[in-house]
Design a protein around this motif. Structure first.
Motif: not given
Ligand SMILES: Cc1ncc(COP(=O)(O)O)c(C=O)c1O
Length: 400
Positions: A266-267, A269-271, A273-274, A299, A301
């Motif tokens: 999840e971490e 994925k967030r990066r 996405q950023e 959503d 990745m």
């Protein structure tokens, strides 16, 4: 005055090379691998099983079978599904060669169908046209991490009674309508190559809800060996190979790395996405640089940030790639279409010109760097390199 790109004599944006993708390895990954090496098993052992269970839980399926690569995961699926000579599998020409291996390694034929130029994934209408009485399966690939038209492809598979093999090697972590990519029927494969969304160095996984298929995958992965032959319960050494299998066993210390990486997905994925959001925003006002689309319900990745360079950018895609390399930014192109490759031409008779959407998209594609270990300065280096290349060409055009 333009900030001159390195290709035309300026100072490179980077003093360290940067690839289009890379692993993200931290201390806890190293600790996990070292712990793995201290265990009793360094070949396939309990950590492989733990990694498989974690993957099955994450995707939301009943079974996960680990292999030595995404390629062998695909090969194993072809064997376990008993694909054979005379069979056809419909797939995309805009993919890595390994997507065709469930067909090619089984003596069956990969049949290409053209792509939807927006998502760069199989176009359902082209899939319908490619189906023949010999078709046994569809093999869609979620290009870059963006899902194919899942609903339409499943509907086609239902209509024609076909199996679906999802090549999810780009798309671990993507969700569609709240469901993980890889959870769709009948079977899905993942890659853990270092540029992918999580890594085990080399490694792969097959996931499925089908109990019989999972048992077949497990047996074939390890020499098609039956370790529990009925009537031989009191002979612990007794094992019988019941067919032609493989050794596609991944090691426990690789699985230890995979387990740690999956724990941080999840971490990651967030990066991803950023970084994607920063690129999207930075490139909105650059004509001729088309950013990747995201359909409703997705959503993503993204494994790749696959942009397209069109005439309005001011230079060709080839010049763009060479200009980025001169900046020490090693962008890549995914992929040279499969029907351009000697193997598919000589073995199956494919020719250039057969898949116009794929060819148009291929001529424009470029994958910009995207991986969680990129820091903000790395991202800004890419933005600066792209902008100064565009400005240089726009200014040259204006000066003419
Ligand atoms: C779409 C696709 N399928 C299959 C593979 C094969 O995976 P691996 O490199 O783990 O063998 C790759 C890897 O590059 C891929 O991108």
């Amino acid at each position: 005055m333009t900030d001159t790109p390195a290709l035309y004599g300026g100072t490179p944006v980077r003093d360290q090379p940067m690839g289009y993708g890379s692993q993200t390895i931290e201390q806890r990954d190293k600790d996990a691998v070292l712990d793995g090496l201290d265990g009793n098993y360094i070949s396939r052992g309990p950590t492989v099983e733990a990694f498989e269970e974690a993957m099955a839980d994450y995707i939301g399926v009943d079974h996960a079978v680990a292999t030595t690569s995404g390629t062998t995961a695909l090969q194993l699926v072809g064997a376990a599904m008993d694909i054979g000579p005379g069979d056809e599998i419909v797939t995309t020409p805009l993919t890595f060669v390994a997507s065709t291996y469930p067909a090619c390694h089984q003596g069956a034929k990969p049949v290409f169908a053209d792509i939807d130029p927006e998502t760069r994934t199989l176009d359902p209408a082209a899939v319908r046209d490619a189906i023949t009485p010999e078709t046994v399966a569809l093999l869609p690939m979620h290009y870059g991490g963006h899902p194919c038209d899942i609903e339409e492809l499943l509907a086609i598979a239902d209509e024609h009674d076909l199996q679906v093999i999802w090549d999810c090697c780009h798309a671990l972590g993507t969700e569609y309508e709240g469901e993980q990519i890889g959870a769709q029927r009948d079977v899905a494969t993942f890659s853990f190559h270092p540029v992918k969304n999580i890594t085990t160095g080399e490694g792969g996984m097959v996931v499925t809800d089908d109990d019989d298929l999972a048992a077949e995958l497990e047996r074939l992965r390890s020499f098609d060996m039956n370790y529990d032959v009925p009537g031989h319960e009191d002979e612990p050494w007794y094992q019988i190979s019941e067919g032609l299998g493989y050794n596609f066993n991944i090691t426990d210390f690789q699985a230890a790395l995979g387990y740690e990486q999956l724990d941080r997905i999840e971490e990651f994925k967030r990066r991803r996405q950023e970084i994607t959001a920063r690129y999207d925003q930075a490139f909105t006002d650059i004509p001729g640089l088309e950013t990747p689309v995201v359909d409703d319900g997705v959503d993503p990745m993204f494994h790749l940030y696959a942009a397209e360079i069109t005439a309005k950018f001011g230079c060709s895609r080839k010049e763009f790639v060479n200009a980025m390399h001169a900046e020490d930014i090693y962008v890549q192109v995914h992929y040279v279409p499969l029907h351009y490759h000697t193997y598919f031409q000589s073995e199956y008779g494919y020719e250039r010109g057969q898949y116009p959407n794929t060819e148009t998209v291929y001529d424009r594609l470029v994958s910009l760097p995207l991986y969680p270990a990129m820091d903000d300065e790395d991202v800004e280096d890419v933005v600066r390199a792209v902008k100064r290349l565009h400005d240089y060409h726009t200014d040259s055009v204006r000066a003419e």
